[in-house]
Design an enzyme around this catalytic site. Sequence first.
Site: not given
Ligand code: DAS
Length: 352
Positions: A35, A49, A82, A115-116, A188, A309
């Site tokens: 992103t 986006y 990602s 970020t994923d 995340k 457990e």
């Molecule tokens: N699809 C997500 C990624 O590329 C977009 C982001 O949040 O960066 O990880």
Amino acid sequence: MGSAIALGFAPAQSALAQAATAAKAQVVILATGGTIAGAGASAANSATYQAAKVPVDKLLASVPELGNLANVRGEQVFQIASESFTNEYLVKLAKRVSALAKQSDVDGIVVTHGTDTLEETAYFLNLTVHTNKPIVVVGSMRPGTALSADGALNLYNAVATAASPSSAGKGSLVVMNDEINSGRDVAKSVNIRTEAFKSPWGDLGMVVEGKTYWFRAPVKRHTTNSEFDIDKIDALPQVDIAYGYGNANDIAYKAFAANGAKALIHAGTGNGSVANQVVPALRELRAKGIQIIRSARVVGGGFVLRNAEQPDDQYDWVVAHDLNPQKARILAALALTRTNDSKDIQRIFMEY
Ligand code: DAS
């Protein structure tokens, strides 16, 4: 009036400028997509986006203030969202980071990333790059085209952190939303807010107006104290994750094993619990040499306790301790490059 050069002022000025430039840290930005390199159709599109559109040179040009912090240069390593990262991407990126870290003209490295799976890459770098130089992973939750986009300040803060000698020796770092988190701990935790990244044990510090402020340091093994070295790793064994839930069955575990998984991460309910109807299959797969590692779908401030457990000693299973399933996958894959002894793998999960 003639130019300054003609009057002989320029060399003095250029000497000052050169001294100032020489004094700045040398920071390399490795761009992988996400992103932070995304673009939306309008300023109102903060969540709609396309990721991985803006090239690294435009990314750097969009934040000219970076030049006040360091001498910055960029490389486009990949241009992907990602969620599409694979082990091959991980290994290639880490090898590039390792090579740059060895260069005397590199003081710090920033990786721009979606970020994923950012938390997985950050942990992998934490475990495999043998350097004390700062490695900072950064992303954004909104594309640069959106109102109140967070990418520019995140990138500025990431470069500030990578340029700061105080960041050395702390393992990989994740800089987002003014916070500095450990690449090991951070995950995340929210999917469409700018304050998305949380560490269950708290952040390490903050970046404010280009300066780093530290309050904690990591205690787990990392970088130069790691037994995993990316320069000696060319591929990772297949490790897969299956979720625990009510009415669960063992089909996914069997399918992953049939597909060649060398370890299975159980994202268990509660304390990494395994449903009675799933236990027999996991014991059979363990008997065939596949490592069974209990993590938990419950994350954020606890850890899976061995023999609580589930009789892990009796079943010869491993617990992932406080690692979430996706980080457990990273560590399990690296552990398997060195051992298939479950007791040694358990040691690794307690130390990293
Ligand atoms: N699809 C997500 C990624 O590329 C977009 C982001 O949040 O960066 O990880």
